[in-house]
Design an enzyme around this catalytic site. Structure first.
Site, mmCIF file in Angstrom:
data_model
loop_
_atom_site.group_PDB
_atom_site.id
_atom_site.type_symbol
_atom_site.label_atom_id
_atom_site.label_comp_id
_atom_site.label_asym_id
_atom_site.label_seq_id
_atom_site.Cartn_x
_atom_site.Cartn_y
_atom_site.Cartn_z
ATOM 1 N NE ARG A 1 37.359 38.602 42.345
ATOM 2 C CZ ARG A 1 36.679 39.522 41.663
ATOM 3 N NH1 ARG A 1 37.294 40.539 41.107
ATOM 4 N NH2 ARG A 1 35.377 39.401 41.508
ATOM 5 C CE LYS B 1 34.902 46.325 36.453
ATOM 6 N NZ LYS B 1 34.811 44.900 36.033
ATOM 7 N NE ARG C 1 28.633 45.249 36.508
ATOM 8 C CZ ARG C 1 29.529 45.193 37.509
ATOM 9 N NH1 ARG C 1 29.769 46.249 38.241
ATOM 10 N NH2 ARG C 1 30.168 44.084 37.746
ATOM 11 N NE ARG D 1 30.159 38.636 38.855
ATOM 12 C CZ ARG D 1 31.333 38.440 39.467
ATOM 13 N NH1 ARG D 1 31.646 37.264 39.958
ATOM 14 N NH2 ARG D 1 32.183 39.432 39.558
ATOM 15 N NE ARG E 1 32.684 39.548 44.426
ATOM 16 C CZ ARG E 1 32.721 40.501 43.487
ATOM 17 N NH1 ARG E 1 33.699 41.394 43.486
ATOM 18 N NH2 ARG E 1 31.805 40.569 42.548
#
Ligand code: AMP
Length: 216
Positions: free
Chosen positions: A127, A13, A88, A170, A159
């Protein structure tokens, strides 16, 4: 262009939002980025959000809904925006529709990016972000040893919530609380599913094609 970019964590996203911002000069409204900024600056909002984020849980609805209300009422955001990571939950989606109605906004599309779970876990593990310019990289492309952003020289970091334990949580949260929104937007004919498995440029092309097709 008024768009929601929807999908599980790690689906792309943020990456696709940045490309759309270049294309349409839209405001990029990422609740994750806004919350991380608040955490970094130790504001009241950040202090409230931190423990939820660290554990991979959602920040309470009233907190994020208040945040989005504030941003969407601002002049630079209301006519041309990409919402990334909001809504969300169903209460967030309903609050957003109520807000759109109140301030006279008509949403163009909900772009739903789709990739399989295995790919998501792999992407989040790979990532890396730049502390300077916010660019998103994958170590499969830049190499695990690279510590500086190839674009601005800023420090690259992973992160905390991209590490295995919060990622598991998550993904659970996505399944339980966020995925039901697919039906919410499908029922109101606003859902545009896009296969997000391909490389970034091709997925961007699919998104653009869908947006133009929807507008004409
Ligand atoms: P993201 O950068 O979109 O992956 O978001 C990072 C974290 O911020 C999430 O795991 C949540 O803890 C929090 N967050 C971001 N957006 C929302 C939202 N719409 N509702 C609740 N929590 C959110």
């Amino acid at each position: 262009m008024k768009i929601i970019l929807f999908g599980p964590p790690g689906v792309g996203k943020g990456t696709q939002a940045k490309l759309l911002v270049e294309e349409f000069h839209s405001a990029h409204i990422s609740t994750g980025d806004l919350l991380r900024e608040a955490v970094k600056n130790k504001t009241a909002l950040g202090l409230k959000a931190k423990s939820f984020m660290d554990a991979g849980n959602l920040v309470p609805d009233d907190v994020v809904i208040g945040l989005i209300e504030e941003v969407l009422k601002s002049d630079e955001a209301r006519d041309n925006f990409i919402l990334d990571g909001f809504p969300r939950t169903l209460p967030q989606a309903r609050a957003l529709d109520a807000l759109f109605e109140k301030i006279g906004i008509r949403l163009d599309s909900v772009i739903s990016l789709e990739v399989n779970n295995e790919e998501i876990i792999n992407r989040l593990d790979q990532r890396r972000l730049c502390r300077g310019c916010g660019r998103i990289y994958t170590i499969a492309r830049i190499g695990a040893d690279l510590k500086k952003c190839p674009s601005c020289g800023g420090e690259l970091y992973q992160r905390d919530d991209d590490k295995p334990e919060p990622v598991r949580r998550r993904l659970e949260v996505y399944q339980q609380q966020t995925k039901p929104l697919i039906e919410y937007y499908r029922e109101t004919d606003r859902l545009v599913p896009i296969d997000g498995m391909d490389e970034i440029g091709y997925v961007h092309k699919l998104v653009l094609d869908a947006l133009y097709k929807n507008r004409i």
